[in-house]
Scaffold this active site. Structure first.
Site, PDB file in Angstrom:
ATOM      1  N   PRO A  65      12.314  35.310  74.609  1.00  8.52           N
ATOM      2  CA  PRO A  65      13.224  34.358  75.252  1.00  8.52           C
ATOM      3  C   PRO A  65      12.518  33.674  76.418  1.00  8.52           C
ATOM      4  O   PRO A  65      11.665  34.268  77.069  1.00  8.52           O
ATOM      5  CB  PRO A  65      14.389  35.224  75.732  1.00  8.52           C
ATOM      6  CG  PRO A  65      13.921  36.622  75.672  1.00  8.52           C
ATOM      7  CD  PRO A  65      12.754  36.681  74.751  1.00  8.52           C
ATOM      8  N   HIS A  66      12.858  32.408  76.638  1.00 11.38           N
ATOM      9  CA  HIS A  66      12.217  31.676  77.733  1.00 11.38           C
ATOM     10  C   HIS A  66      13.160  30.598  78.233  1.00 11.38           C
ATOM     11  O   HIS A  66      14.047  30.148  77.507  1.00 11.38           O
ATOM     12  CB  HIS A  66      10.877  31.084  77.295  1.00 11.38           C
ATOM     13  CG  HIS A  66      10.940  30.306  76.021  1.00 11.38           C
ATOM     14  ND1 HIS A  66      10.948  30.917  74.790  1.00 11.38           N
ATOM     15  CD2 HIS A  66      11.014  28.985  75.779  1.00 11.38           C
ATOM     16  CE1 HIS A  66      11.009  29.994  73.848  1.00 11.38           C
ATOM     17  NE2 HIS A  66      11.056  28.807  74.421  1.00 11.38           N
ATOM     18  N   ALA A  67      12.954  30.232  79.495  1.00 13.26           N
ATOM     19  CA  ALA A  67      13.848  29.254  80.111  1.00 13.26           C
ATOM     20  C   ALA A  67      13.147  28.573  81.275  1.00 13.26           C
ATOM     21  O   ALA A  67      12.229  29.130  81.885  1.00 13.26           O
ATOM     22  CB  ALA A  67      15.112  29.950  80.611  1.00 13.26           C
TER      23      ALA A  67
END
Length: 154
Positions: A65-67
């Protein structure tokens, strides 16, 4: 870019179980808050927003996951090893237990992509994931993640 630039020892955690993917996002955000000072509600919102575009479970029990986070100075990461894998809607439909979340400044372009490529390359190695899954001590996990890749004999 090196793995040690993305993560620090306090950003590695072992969790016995997460009740859901959403709960795991809260755990990742809490770890990002304690290790990197990232505002946890902002991190959860950004992770969930990114996840709504398509699952970040890349297969073989790994999720990335990345943001993008406003006012973040550098690309940073957190790592969670789950003792009990959870459904993450991964591309291969396998449950996930190795999770590396990346947080990048809103304006990070190439650096974010380089970091994502580094993490993806590292966690695609079966030997690395096997070592991670065999150890449940955060300091050992940190060492495994940050050790230089072994050179392949020609």
């Amino acid at each position: 870019m090196k793995f040690a630039q993305l993560i620090k020892p306090t950003a590695v955690k072992v969790i016995s179980a997460a009740s859901s993917k959403k709960r795991l996002m809260y755990d990742l955000a809490d770890l990002a808050r304690s290790a990197h000072g990232i505002h946890a509600p902002t991190a959860v919102e950004a992770l969930m927003e990114r996840e709504s575009l398509g699952p970040t479970g890349v297969g073989h029990g790994v999720a990335l996951p990345h943001a993008r986070i406003p006012n973040l100075a550098d690309v940073v990461g957190v790592f969670i090893l789950l003792e009990k894998p959870i459904d993450f809607e991964a591309v291969d439909r396998q449950p996930v237990d190795v999770i590396f979340a990346l947080f990048a400044p809103e304006e990070a372009g190439v650096e974010h992509l380089k970091a994502l490529a580094l993490v993806s390359r590292t966690l695609r190695e079966d030997s690395v994931c096997a070592k991670l899954r065999a150890n449940h001590d955060p300091s050992t996990l940190y060492t495994i993640l940050t050790e230089p890749p072994t050179s392949k004999a020609a």
